[in-house]
Design an enzyme around this catalytic site. Structure first.
Site, PDB file in Angstrom:
ATOM      1  N   SER A 121      12.230  -2.419   6.203  1.00 57.94           N
ATOM      2  CA  SER A 121      12.145  -3.843   5.905  1.00 57.94           C
ATOM      3  C   SER A 121      13.514  -4.294   5.445  1.00 57.94           C
ATOM      4  O   SER A 121      14.331  -3.471   4.984  1.00 57.94           O
ATOM      5  CB  SER A 121      11.123  -4.105   4.795  1.00 57.94           C
ATOM      6  OG  SER A 121      11.213  -5.430   4.292  1.00 57.94           O
ATOM      7  N   TYR A 150       6.845  -2.505  -3.294  1.00 49.39           N
ATOM      8  CA  TYR A 150       7.235  -2.620  -1.889  1.00 49.39           C
ATOM      9  C   TYR A 150       8.728  -2.336  -1.717  1.00 49.39           C
ATOM     10  O   TYR A 150       9.133  -1.551  -0.862  1.00 49.39           O
ATOM     11  CB  TYR A 150       6.901  -4.021  -1.384  1.00 49.39           C
ATOM     12  CG  TYR A 150       7.083  -4.203   0.109  1.00 49.39           C
ATOM     13  CD1 TYR A 150       6.169  -3.662   1.002  1.00 49.39           C
ATOM     14  CD2 TYR A 150       8.165  -4.915   0.616  1.00 49.39           C
ATOM     15  CE1 TYR A 150       6.329  -3.822   2.373  1.00 49.39           C
ATOM     16  CE2 TYR A 150       8.339  -5.080   1.987  1.00 49.39           C
ATOM     17  CZ  TYR A 150       7.410  -4.533   2.858  1.00 49.39           C
ATOM     18  OH  TYR A 150       7.582  -4.692   4.213  1.00 49.39           O
TER      19      TYR A 150
END
Length: 269
Positions: free
Chosen positions: A145, A158
């Site tokens: 990401s 995350y």
């Protein structure tokens, strides 16, 4: 590259019944690979995903189950994939996301995100990389990401998991860099780091922005993009799929240890 350059290769893509994983699996199928799709899916969802891979050009396709929070389930998944022929291409795409302020993150939130986003990738890579090295060809593509490169508020688990995935990939890339040859294709490990991409994973964030914009979803999406992504355009999952397809090609033998952003300029700022 030609349209059949992955013929004879087998790919396993985790979290591939929808979203980015589905698009990556379809792209690999289009080059003739055998494609193992995976996810927490109903029988109908699994059947549709397998049918889509065959329609895209996969030499064969099969669904594999397995809850990636469970090490025993991961071991079973990888043993089943090995019995099917063993992954020449592994794409760790499955992921969880939950936004919460640091003080609001629960132990369960933390444990689940780290387990799926990071620990599962370690376990699948540990299984396949020695086998890839013995064959002289292998591709591990980890869908990280933009949050593996930069941080944002309210995403502690995350961001931690994705930074960890980028670091893990670099170590694996170094350890297996000498495996194989240019002719055999070598063994590479890379990350793709998407920014805002049109998937169900970010829908809760869009809805939260829409609520703040009087219920206007388009305005909420625009507000989300304007905050981070200079192009103010979402990526389509198929764009990620085509990048993964390139990284799987024999011509990409010297691209390893990379973390490639697809983020509309987010990390250029």
């Amino acid at each position: 590259m030609t349209s059949g350059y992955l013929e004879g290769r087998t790919a396993l893509v985790t979290g591939s019944v929808s979203g980015i994983g589905f698009a990556v699996a379809q792209a690999l199928a289009s080059a003739g690979a055998r494609v193992g799709v995976h996810g927490l899916a109903t029988p109908d969802e699994a059947d549709r995903a397998v049918a889509a891979m065959r329609a895209a050009g996969a030499a064969d396709a099969r669904f594999f189950a397995g809850d990636l929070r469970d090490p025993a389930a991961i071991a079973g998944l990888m043993e089943a994939a090995e019995a099917w022929g063993g992954p020449d291409i592994l794409v760790n795409n499955a992921g969880l996301q939950k936004t919460a302020r640091f003080s609001e993150v629960t132990d369960d939130n933390w444990d689940d995100l780290i387990a799926v986003n990071l620990s599962a990738a370690f376990r699948t890579m540990r299984h396949v990389l020695p086998r890839m090295a013995a064959r002289g060809y292998g591709r591990v593509i980890n869908i990280a990401s933009v949050h593996g490169l930069v941080a944002s508020e309210a995403k502690a688990p995350y961001v931690a998991s994705k930074f960890g995935l980028v670091g893990l990939s670099k170590v694996a890339a170094l350890e297996f860099a000498k495996a194989g040859t240019r002719d055999s294709g070598g063994v590479t490990v890379n990350c793709i780091c998407p920014g805002w991409t049109e998937t169900a994973l970010i829908e809760p964030q869009i809805q939260a922005r829409a609520a703040a914009c009087g219920g206007d979803r388009d305005a909420g999406t625009a507000d989300l993009l304007a905050e981070k992504q200079p192009t103010r355009r979402m990526s389509d999952p198929r764009e990620i799929g085509l990048l993964a397809l390139w990284l799987a090609s024999p011509l990409a033998h010297n691209i390893t240890g990379a973390s490639i952003p697809v983020d509309g300029g987010w990390t250029a700022q």
